[in-house]
Design a protein around this motif. Structure first.
Motif, short mmCIF file in Angstrom:
data_model
loop_
_atom_site.label_atom_id
_atom_site.label_comp_id
_atom_site.label_asym_id
_atom_site.label_seq_id
_atom_site.Cartn_x
_atom_site.Cartn_y
_atom_site.Cartn_z
N THR A 41 -4.37 3.45 -17.89
CA THR A 41 -4.53 2.16 -17.25
C THR A 41 -4.86 1.12 -18.30
OG1 THR A 41 -5.31 3.15 -15.19
CG2 THR A 41 -5.86 0.84 -15.56
N LYS B 74 0.82 -1.21 0.00
CA LYS B 74 0.00 0.00 0.00
C LYS B 74 0.85 1.26 0.00
CE LYS B 74 -4.02 2.02 2.31
NZ LYS B 74 -4.97 1.90 3.44
N SER C 20 4.66 3.49 -4.19
CA SER C 20 4.03 4.24 -5.27
C SER C 20 4.32 3.56 -6.61
CB SER C 20 4.55 5.69 -5.29
OG SER C 20 3.92 6.43 -6.30
N HIS D 186 2.45 4.46 -12.28
CA HIS D 186 2.51 5.64 -11.44
C HIS D 186 3.74 6.46 -11.82
CE1 HIS D 186 -0.17 3.94 -7.99
NE2 HIS D 186 -0.51 3.43 -9.16
N GLY E 110 2.36 0.68 -9.69
CA GLY E 110 1.08 0.22 -10.21
C GLY E 110 0.78 -1.24 -9.94
N SER E 111 1.81 -2.09 -9.86
CA SER E 111 1.62 -3.52 -9.64
C SER E 111 2.58 -3.98 -8.56
CB SER E 111 1.87 -4.32 -10.92
OG SER E 111 0.97 -3.95 -11.95
N TRP F 92 -4.75 3.22 -10.45
CA TRP F 92 -5.06 1.89 -9.93
C TRP F 92 -3.81 1.15 -9.51
CZ3 TRP F 92 -10.02 0.38 -9.05
CH2 TRP F 92 -11.01 1.20 -9.59
N LYS F 93 -3.96 0.33 -8.48
CA LYS F 93 -2.87 -0.52 -8.01
C LYS F 93 -3.37 -1.96 -7.94
CE LYS F 93 0.05 0.75 -4.85
NZ LYS F 93 0.61 1.21 -3.56
N SER F 94 -2.57 -2.89 -8.46
CA SER F 94 -2.89 -4.31 -8.40
C SER F 94 -1.92 -5.00 -7.45
CB SER F 94 -2.80 -4.95 -9.78
OG SER F 94 -3.72 -4.35 -10.68
N GLU G 164 -6.42 4.50 -6.10
CA GLU G 164 -5.65 5.39 -5.23
C GLU G 164 -5.69 6.80 -5.78
OE1 GLU G 164 -2.23 2.42 -3.40
OE2 GLU G 164 -1.69 3.83 -4.99
#
Length: 754
Positions: free
Chosen positions: A416, A385, A388, A409, A390-391, A746-748, A606
């Motif tokens: 995305t 979390k 910074s 990011h 994206g994955s 978005w974060k995966s 996020e």
């Protein structure tokens, strides 16, 4: 078989010689031979080989010629895009079921020719498993089927150009092509050199699957400049790029001012942290290090970060694993000199490029991905979390699936890809009255270094404040009302232009700097607040606006000429908008989409960070409140530039902000020259996104300038009569959804299980 002279598998294994050529390799060679190893352009559903065109040769790892591709010229681009317009009409007119059926049929065709596709990819040095392409087709065929039922009030863009750099993988390219087709667009592919042959083969297979001719075209060239030529065509609705950042920046600058949105996914060359904690299974982590270090095809550079308490153990295991290795295959003969030089350095006892160290990942400009190794799930999720990127892969690396969004990011992307979230870049809100936010045009001849440097008219010099002058307003920075750093003010005229209503601060670069610094301090804490706490603050803001309703309505009346009744209705609608965004705070969330691998994954929205907003002239108060609510509801801080023509309603709103339950510095309002403040926002390295309503020059300046670091842009070329197609009083649900999607990244998070 008796008397057979064929060698057995055991014999071949003992001698380690190459086995007999498989039928799949022969099929790939036959396909290339069928085209005389000279692959033309693909348009109108067939290969076209124009005469008198330059060609690019593609060689394998041994330096042997594989094939050549044609370099398209302007005439080819014009013909191809015109054909793609016809293809879009045919493809988009089909029902969702019919489009889904074609994509499913493509999966069957790919299954029949998968070995040929795999061999062509291998010859082109862009390895891509047919199974991953099959998964891509299956996933997006479902979204093609469900588009109208689950993604309501959205429509396809038109003709989409998908551009790739020479080092971009085929999968990264198709990760944009397939969802664009699934949503009903036609696609023009501009592949890199390595992905050109397999892209041409797949285009041919799509025709066999029943895709309408011209719905998918392939234009090949020598470099990314061909992508800029395609973008110049007025029938192109959207350009999306995948590859290295340098070519992406070149494409953005070459297309600035053309009136076409461009998104960038720099999937090649990023530096990603590989983090090993003391609570990790060290043996598994070291095995993961070896896999990433010696992959045949690496699009990213991994940096190993080890907790100090287990550093010696990791190093000793790596030495043991490295000692057992005999050789590593070269990607090409051209790499041999580099390897020899590294060996000579190592024999001298120095190896400067192989360093183990721990560093702060978030201070890196890259934000693509990270790999975390620990058996402590709480630690894994907290670290994921806070990073910074994206994955994030937990106890794994380099996993991908189309069901999860991949959102770069910082310098790792402005769009995305993947999941339902990635579909919206290929859609636009449906509205009979909307027009494209950026009207197509030619680039304006501009001196970018002088943009926004013109002196503002009707300025009161520093220290001058005549007693007879109208009211002088202050701007709002860091939770306080203040003068501009220049100390000067600009006259605000009445709607007729005959009377000076007031003076507002003439803000500039230093004011933007102060505002961004204040926003940076408060935004992380605001983002970490619970969704219900953010909702409560927005309700408080709406309540404060209700208390100042008459004052705000009077300001709108004096500034814009609307009647008091109409101005009061605008304030009432603004209060409702703030309440809408307060209600959305805890309703917009990610999920846990099912993944084909064992384990589970999370998709989380996020906040972007600090967002610069240059507001429109039309409905100056309602538009400000609408965009402000969308940004801060999602956890962002904002630096807002009110309408240069109508700034007074925004300045009157400062009284509401001062009494609201919002952290000081979360909302900043700076008035002055729109161009000057736009230039200051564009050149601030910390801003993550800019939402802009303004003139064509401003749009071009932002597209050209916001490339290092990359900023997410939402641009609208302002028109007096429609304000870029946005009716602020009649926002459709899709327009509101578009706003909150523009306010998040978005974060995966992948968490595999045994």
């Amino acid at each position: 078989m008796a008397g057979s002279t064929a060698k057995t598998v055991h014999d071949i294994f003992q001698s380690m010689e190459y086995g007999p050529t498989s039928s799949s390799a022969a099929t790939a060679q036959a396909w290339l031979d069928h085209h005389s190893r000279s692959l033309g352009l693909f348009m109108d559903g067939k290969f076209v080989c124009p005469a008198d065109r330059q060609t690019c040769s593609l060689v394998d790892s041994k330096g042997s010629a594989v094939c050549s591709t044609v370099c398209a010229v302007d005439h080819d681009v014009s013909k191809c895009v015109s054909s793609a317009v016809i293809g879009f009409k045919a493809w988009s007119s089909l029902s969702c079921f019919e489009r889904a059926k074609v994509l499913l049929k493509m999966g069957s065709v790919l299954g029949q020719h998968g070995q040929c596709v795999s061999e062509v990819c291998e010859l082109s040095k862009t390895s891509c498993s047919p199974s991953t392409l099959l998964r891509l087709l299956q996933y997006y065929s479902s979204w093609a089927q469900l588009r109208d039922s689950l993604i309501t009030d959205w429509s396809p863009l038109g003709v989409v150009a998908v551009v790739a750099s020479d080092d971009c993988s085929l999968y990264s390219l198709m990760q944009k092509v397939v969802p664009a087709l699934a949503m009903g667009n036609s696609v023009v592919i501009v592949p890199g050199r390595s992905s050109a042959p397999p892209a041409l083969l797949l285009a041919q297979l799509f025709m066999e699957a029943g895709l309408p001719s011209s719905a998918l075209s392939v234009l090949t060239g020598s470099d990314v400049s061909l992508g800029a030529k395609v973008a110049q065509n007025p029938n192109i609705s959207y350009v999306t790029y995948s590859g290295n950042k340098q070519d992406g920046v070149t494409l953005c600058k070459a297309t600035a001012g053309l009136g076409v949105p461009v998104s960038v996914s720099p999937c090649v060359g990023a530096t990603c942290p590989f983090i090993i904690f003391e609570s990790a299974d060290i043996d598994s982590a070291v095995e993961g290090v070896m896999e990433t270090a010696f992959k045949a095809k690496k699009e990213v550079q991994w940096v190993l970060c080890v907790q100090e308490s287990v550093l010696d153990g990791v190093v000793s295991r790596l030495r043991l694993r490295m000692a057992a290795m005999k050789c590593v295959a070269l990607a090409s003969e051209g790499d041999r000199a580099q390897v020899d030089a590294a060996l000579q350095e190592a024999q001298k006892g120095a190896c400067p490029d192989c360093i183990l160290y721990l560093f702060s990942s978030n201070h890196s400009p890259h934000g693509q991905a990270a790999s975390i190794w620990t058996e402590d799930l709480t630690l894994a999720l907290e670290t994921a979390k806070s990073l910074s990127v994206g994955s994030v892969w937990v106890n794994s690396h380099s996993m991908s699936d189309p069901c999860l969004p991949a959102s770069g990011h910082k310098d790792s992307g402005t769009c995305t890809d993947g999941g339902q979230e990635g579909l919206y870049q290929f859609l636009q809100p449906s509205s009979s009255s909307s027009s494209p936010p950026l009207p197509r045009s030619s680039s304006i001849s501009m001196d970018y270094s002088n943009f926004g440097t013109a002196t503002s008219p009707a300025v009161i010099p520093n220290g001058s404040d005549p007693a007879s002058a109208p009211k002088s307003y202050l701007q709002f920075v860091g939770g306080k009302s203040c003068k501009s750093e220049s100390g000067s003010s600009v006259a605000v005229q009445s709607p007729e232009g005959t009377t000076v209503l007031a003076y507002c601060p003439d803000g500039g670069r230093k004011d933007v700097r102060n505002a961004v610094e204040a926003a940076i301090k408060v935004q992380p804490g605001w983002m970490k607040k619970s969704m219900s706490a953010r909702a409560q603050s927005l309700h408080s803001l709406a309540k404060g606006l209700e208390a100042k309703r008459r004052d705000i309505a009077a300001s709108i009346n004096a500034q814009t000429g609307l009647s008091l009744e109409e101005a009061d209705k605008e304030v009432e609608l603004s209060i409702a908008r703030l309440s809408d965004w307060a209600a959305c705070c805890d309703k917009i969330q990610g999920g846990a989409p099912p993944v084909p691998q064992s384990g589970f994954a999370l998709s989380l929205p996020e906040a972007l960070g600090v967002v610069g907003v240059v507001l429109p002239d039309n409905r100056p108060f309602l538009s400000m409140v609408t965009l402000l609510g969308a940004a801060i509801a999602m956890g962002n801080a904002v630096v807002m530039v009110p309408s240069q023509k109508h700034p007074l309603p925004a300045l009157a709103f400062i009284q509401v902000l001062q009494s609201a339950d919002l952290p000081a510095g979360l909302v900043n309002i700076i008035t002055g020259s729109r161009d000057q403040l736009t230039a200051a926002l564009a050149n601030h390295s910390v801003l993550k996104a800019i939402w802009y309503w303004g003139n064509a020059e401003g749009c071009q300046y932002l597209q050209y300038t916001c490339t290092s670091p990359l900023k997410t842009l939402w641009l609208h070329c302002q028109k007096e009569e429609k304000d870029g197609g946005m009716d602020w009083t009649q926002l459709r649900p899709s327009h509101k959804e578009e706003m909150w999607r523009k306010a998040v990244q978005w974060k995966s998070i992948w968490i595999p299980t045994a």
